[in-house]
Design a protein around this motif. Structure first.
Motif, mmCIF file in Angstrom:
data_model
loop_
_atom_site.group_PDB
_atom_site.id
_atom_site.type_symbol
_atom_site.label_atom_id
_atom_site.label_comp_id
_atom_site.label_asym_id
_atom_site.label_seq_id
_atom_site.Cartn_x
_atom_site.Cartn_y
_atom_site.Cartn_z
ATOM 1 N N ILE A 116 -3.586 38.453 -14.443
ATOM 2 C CA ILE A 116 -4.618 38.581 -15.473
ATOM 3 C C ILE A 116 -5.090 40.032 -15.582
ATOM 4 O O ILE A 116 -5.259 40.563 -16.691
ATOM 5 C CB ILE A 116 -5.790 37.645 -15.156
ATOM 6 N N GLU B 194 -8.722 38.191 -19.434
ATOM 7 C CA GLU B 194 -9.017 36.758 -19.569
ATOM 8 C C GLU B 194 -8.795 36.230 -20.976
ATOM 9 O O GLU B 194 -8.706 35.018 -21.186
ATOM 10 C CB GLU B 194 -10.459 36.467 -19.135
ATOM 11 N N GLN C 208 -10.873 31.611 -15.610
ATOM 12 C CA GLN C 208 -11.480 31.825 -16.933
ATOM 13 C C GLN C 208 -10.478 32.245 -18.007
ATOM 14 O O GLN C 208 -10.810 32.965 -18.951
ATOM 15 C CB GLN C 208 -12.614 32.856 -16.859
ATOM 16 N N VAL C 209 -9.230 31.834 -17.840
ATOM 17 C CA VAL C 209 -8.224 32.061 -18.876
ATOM 18 C C VAL C 209 -7.929 30.702 -19.519
ATOM 19 O O VAL C 209 -7.394 29.809 -18.866
ATOM 20 C CB VAL C 209 -6.931 32.656 -18.297
#
Length: 303
Positions: free
Chosen positions: A44, A51, A80-81
């Protein structure tokens, strides 16, 4: 041509921070939960949109694509992706579907899961899908990641068969063409845990111009600018350099006979170490500390 994109190859058993892999079937006693600042988190961080990235998970190599795909969706969500999709490509016809080409054109990250690497080479080889992946890797800020089979298939040459115990018997290790994202290396995975050093010795002896890369479990390499290799994850990476081989019997002995090799050079990389593929130079990160189960890099005293 120096790629603008990044390549991240992983040896398998990456800590997904979930029930499938966390604390299960871990082979070495010093394993730590490496999720938040580990390999998936690094994917990420290295992506162009962090994200907010669009991630496409390719489960082609796996025999259980539905389970594996869902596991990656859940794991990335913990970081949080939320824009994570699965490409359930099971044939060459699937690989030529216009919908998948459109999705690759819009993706920021592609993640090849584990399984059987020959499925990857035989299904994607020569397709517009693979051509588009290579184009984006070379021309865009695009990240290609692969674990286990996905890592083994990343190079131009690929090991697809060969037992660990009989690897140094001529004819036991089978090599074919991989996906071709990186040249002059050959990759093996689950390396330390499955004792595959002989497979890599044999592969390098058959072509000493290739650098052998043996990725341990929860170990990976981030490859930038086409030749800068940085070790990531909690495991170990072994490099086998065949350029200094003084003598080998590999081209003389009969099939089924043991092979002799003299002059192999071996390096061991752990987290934050770097290797220059063009200069063949290893830089070891000497000062590392662990706080609450997380590895932290400290500036080398001699820097």
């Amino acid at each position: 041509m120096v790629p603008k994109g990044k390549l991240l190859i992983i040896g398998g058993a990456v800590d997904l921070g979930s029930s499938l892999n966390y604390n299960k079937n871990i082979s070495h006693p010093h394993y730590v939960k490496f999720f938040e600042l580990g390999i998936l988190k690094r994917i990420i961080r290295e992506s162009a949109k962090a994200e907010n990235s669009v991630i496409e998970v390719i489960t082609t190599a796996s025999k259980i694509p539905e389970i594996v795909g869902e596991e990656y969706i859940n794991s990335f969500k913990q970081l949080q992706v939320n824009n994570v999709n699965v490409m359930d490509i099971r044939s060459r016809a699937d690989a030529m579907t216009p919908e998948y080409l459109e999705r690759i054109a819009k993706a920021d990250v592609v993640m090849f899961t584990g399984g059987y690497q020959l499925r990857l080479s035989s299904i994607f080889g020569g397709t517009p899908f693979l051509q588009l992946l290579k184009k984006r890797y070379h021309e865009d800020n695009f990240l290609i990641a692969g674990t286990s089979a996905g890592a083994a298939a990343a190079s131009t040459n690929m090991i697809y068969r060969g037992s660990s115990s009989e690897a140094l018997i001529k004819g036991e290790v089978q090599i074919t063409a991989g996906l071709g994202f990186i040249d002059s290396v050959i990759v093996d995975t689950h390396f330390v845990q499955r004792g595959r050093i002989g497979r890599l010795f044999y592969a390098v002896a058959s072509n000493p111009g290739m650098l052998g890369i043996g990725l341990g479990e929860d170990a990976g390499l981030l490859i930038t600018d086409g030749n800068c290799l940085e070790a990531i994850g909690s495991g170990l990476t072994i490099l086998v350099d065949g350029r200094f081989i003084s003598e080998t019997s590999i081209y003389e002995v009969e099939i089924g006979s043991p092979v002799s090799i003299g002059g192999l050079k071996v390096h061991v990389m752990s987290i934050f170490d770097k290797y220059d593929l063009e200069k063949h130079e290893l830089t070891i990160q000497k000062t590392i500390k662990v706080e609450e189960g997380v590895f932290l890099k400290v500036k080398n005293e001699d820097n």
